[in-house]
Design an enzyme around this catalytic site. Sequence first.
Site, mmCIF file in Angstrom:
data_model
loop_
_atom_site.group_PDB
_atom_site.id
_atom_site.type_symbol
_atom_site.label_atom_id
_atom_site.label_comp_id
_atom_site.label_asym_id
_atom_site.label_seq_id
_atom_site.Cartn_x
_atom_site.Cartn_y
_atom_site.Cartn_z
ATOM 1 N N GLU A 296 -0.792 -7.349 7.979
ATOM 2 C CA GLU A 296 0.152 -7.358 8.847
ATOM 3 C C GLU A 296 -0.186 -7.959 10.384
ATOM 4 O O GLU A 296 0.660 -8.443 11.026
ATOM 5 C CB GLU A 296 0.461 -5.587 9.098
ATOM 6 C CG GLU A 296 1.334 -5.050 7.974
ATOM 7 C CD GLU A 296 1.490 -3.761 8.276
ATOM 8 O OE1 GLU A 296 0.353 -3.015 8.227
ATOM 9 O OE2 GLU A 296 2.685 -3.460 8.200
ATOM 10 N N GLU B 108 0.328 -0.681 0.357
ATOM 11 C CA GLU B 108 0.431 0.885 0.826
ATOM 12 C C GLU B 108 1.202 1.572 0.143
ATOM 13 O O GLU B 108 1.108 2.982 -0.281
ATOM 14 C CB GLU B 108 1.257 0.692 2.208
ATOM 15 C CG GLU B 108 0.547 0.428 3.451
ATOM 16 C CD GLU B 108 0.443 -1.284 3.658
ATOM 17 O OE1 GLU B 108 0.600 -1.774 2.841
ATOM 18 O OE2 GLU B 108 -0.099 -1.468 4.599
#
Lengths: 574, 574
Positions: free
Chosen positions: B150, B172
């Site tokens: 990210e 995740e």
Amino acid sequence: MAQTGQKLANGSARIDFSTDPSRYRHWKLRVDGNVATLVLDVDEKGGLFAGYDLKLNSYDLGVDIELADAFERIRFEHPEVRVVLLRSGKPRVFCAGANIRMLAGASHAHKVNFCKFTNETRNAIEDASAGSGVRTVCVINGTAAGGGYELALAADHIILVDDGSSSVSLPEVSLLAVLPGTGGLTRITDKRKVRRDRADFFCTTEEGIKGKRAVEWRLVDEVAPSSRLEDVIAARSREFAGDAEHPPPYPPPLAGEGREGAGVALTPLERKVSLDRREYKYVSVAFDRAARVAAITLRGPETPPPASSEEMVRQSAAFWPLRLARELDDAILDIRLNELDMAAIVFKSEGEPQTVLDYDIFLDRQAGHWLAREIRLKWKRVLKRIDLTSRSLVALIEPGSCFAGTLAEIVFAADRSYMLIGNPDGDNRPPAVIMLGDANLSGTLAMSNGLDRLRTRFLGEPEAHDKARRAIDQSLDARAAEALGLVTFALDDIDWADEIRLFLEERASFSPDSLTGLEANLRFGGPETMETKIFARLTAWQNWIFQRPNATGEAGALSRYGTGRKPEFDTRRT
Amino acid sequence: MAQTGQKLANGSARIDFSTDPSRYRHWKLRVDGNVATLVLDVDEKGGLFAGYDLKLNSYDLGVDIELADAFERIRFEHPEVRVVLLRSGKPRVFCAGANIRMLAGASHAHKVNFCKFTNETRNAIEDASAGSGVRTVCVINGTAAGGGYELALAADHIILVDDGSSSVSLPEVSLLAVLPGTGGLTRITDKRKVRRDRADFFCTTEEGIKGKRAVEWRLVDEVAPSSRLEDVIAARSREFAGDAEHPPPYPPPLAGEGREGAGVALTPLERKVSLDRREYKYVSVAFDRAARVAAITLRGPETPPPASSEEMVRQSAAFWPLRLARELDDAILDIRLNELDMAAIVFKSEGEPQTVLDYDIFLDRQAGHWLAREIRLKWKRVLKRIDLTSRSLVALIEPGSCFAGTLAEIVFAADRSYMLIGNPDGDNRPPAVIMLGDANLSGTLAMSNGLDRLRTRFLGEPEAHDKARRAIDQSLDARAAEALGLVTFALDDIDWADEIRLFLEERASFSPDSLTGLEANLRFGGPETMETKIFARLTAWQNWIFQRPNATGEAGALSRYGTGRKPEFDTRRT
């Protein structure tokens, strides 16, 4: 609903989304020329679940199922209707919003799915206006609180009686520690464009706002004294129904096509329900409870499209695109609310792709006909409902399938699609193909973000969108579909069964919540609209709040409402 | 941080957001001509809280505070920099993302505020590109997992080493049952425009994607073999730094203004911290713990603006607009993370409104100067930080205040504003006025939705926006400001104190969570951008998931990660 721990009041094990006006307990539908009146007169004892009374015209899912049905019927059965009047049948109260004891007793999953359905119903009211020129006028004679005012916000025009007590309010924050989550906050800021500090004041003022200030702040469109109310309603009805000066956005149906009673009766869906199957005429649903997968098979038409619009009207609710849309909608809602344990929905189809496309072409040619238009709009709503369904969506494109045109949208709505290359030994069905049509590229079936599914899919490669356009009407086999970016994976027969089994097993092993969040993000790349803001910004925050002890904990405001005990709050801000 | 139950490793009671390169424990900043290199080399033992090691270049808030500081310094202290290289100082790993044991141990409020800050830091990286033409190139040599990838997504260009093992991944969902919530999902769909079904595959594939497929799917911009990596980096640096063929979007600073070392040193903020006060030079914060209100007073400049850009550079960090912005930013972050119990922030100001406006005019005139541009962009970021602060924001406009131009934006950022009509007896300060300037209407200080605060405020009444434009440079008293719609309420001295006290008492009595949701909706009417989608669609869903037992319950995936025990999931979909 055993899964949510709450018992349906009628003893059934499943929430049933099909109804008709003869069975309504809460709404009265009256059609008078081109004006329909929908009167909300909730049967206090008619709650969907046991354990609460629907006082003060408050609602639960059962009340909203009737409202959604009424708007469907107005559009299909009464195409002459230009104006819908939303009114209350009770004195001094328009609607008190969602029933609080129902909310306090409902499982988290039911609360969330209840709100999703009520949001879709309100969007459908706006869709009737934008798509079909059916204007809704809401008459508030008494109090419209919370979800009651949110219902009014879905209308094109709100008339508030100026009698010193009739008011609109959003008391959720101050009374219940939750949000006005049925679109209220978003419609305040994005539809009625109320100044944000006034919105802040309004949304934290339990008693609401009445009279001229409500007009000045754009919370309602006009006020009318009680004595003149019926005159004002009549004037607005005439105005919105259209006259020489105010022509309706869509011409009324042609003579013979839309006279009162000349619409298409939405006859009851024929369903066979057993423990692990639902059988409709064109839709089958099979539940694999061990794998937590629901397989939906869609069947293509048995005959070519009719030769004329008259013939389409004659086929009425049996007309393939309409019947399939209604059956699919019912199947999706059934899974959403009654089958919470299903991790994934697998879409399959059976039929002749060219015939499916022929129906699309027929609807395109009849685009000026009210029924063709309504069927397209119905499909648009059903496909949006699929986009918003919180299950992993998978399309399997196999030999003998008919994902063409409108049905191909289901492939593009899926989180993943798998397409079989060639045929397995001994399978002599036609090899799997996808066919594109104008419906996939014209905006007719746009998602709630305002873009076609293919446009959303190809945000990063506009050239792929152009290539798809050039492939219209072609039979695209697995390799061609993969090369065009229309499917996720094209697989040989050798890999097919194992790949899909492993994928579905893995999917079912993930946390359902993280998948809900993941899919809600990945499905909606690109622009946001008021509609997507309602399902994202507003709903995601509301779902968060529905999990917070300050609202739903033992000492939370929602749990303690009406008990005489004040809620206790953890005062830390997040 | 006693409030969140976790102890800071350095023994302090408060998280401190101020740092400088000499104190960095996790990043190394090196500037070489117009290329800055930021090397992530996390000190495992340097966690902000006790109880976890920052293995594999994983990060916590402390690591991100340094990253945010580094980008501020690059922009102010090294205006000659055109390219920032983000690299890892560790072998075989770029960054493993947010530290999981830190997340598992953190309070909900800390998790949410940690994510908000990291999101703001990544947005600031993009702001440096869009606003200042500082291009960030991320070099992934090893694994970039979760928050690590990210971070890369915030860069303009991602180079992935093609060595058979370096990869990007968002594990995740599969590992932790949460979302890639630091912008990951939104940047995948809206910045890199990855096809949604590929995004679905990628985000559910624990091991991630490497090599050519990562390029083909647009997850990275290019791959480079290890042997050629440094050459490729050098080539990209030259290209992004700009040459005759690729001129930078902003011209490099003029000679004498932007040579290395000729930037403006961001000297340490002078703060006096006591239990209930923070005192900066131009900002005071007073905490009323009983009322749960933090009052922030902003002070206007003591002298007129400088006569020239040279003089502005000479004043450097002491230049009033820069110093005030830095102090205000620090004060907001302090309240956000260290003062969770504050329900509301009340903004006041003291000073000469015309002088404040004169500084705005000075900055407008110097708009081509790098420092003026950076100061404006800094204010834009600070004001956005205020918009995104989950406390009720109130502006009080009283005699002697200076809400003019840039400072008037704080009034428009507030959920409510109150303005005093005239002066109380015996008060001989100048009566309250608001002054508008070009900064309020030019888009320079636009919110993250891309619109000016006044544009957002007047979505429903464009004519009010035009009227505001015509009122530029005027001293608008309370009645005039109210008539123009610039403040919520203008009040007499008789009502002033009681009204505000009652409002703040009421506000503090509401559920903090419902206010967070309410304000997050009402503040952002109108369009959404990638940035607002990150804070709304993505973050709101993540916050929901952070509350779900499947993630953070005792048997949830986040809690059980690394324990060797598998998580147990409630399989019902919501």
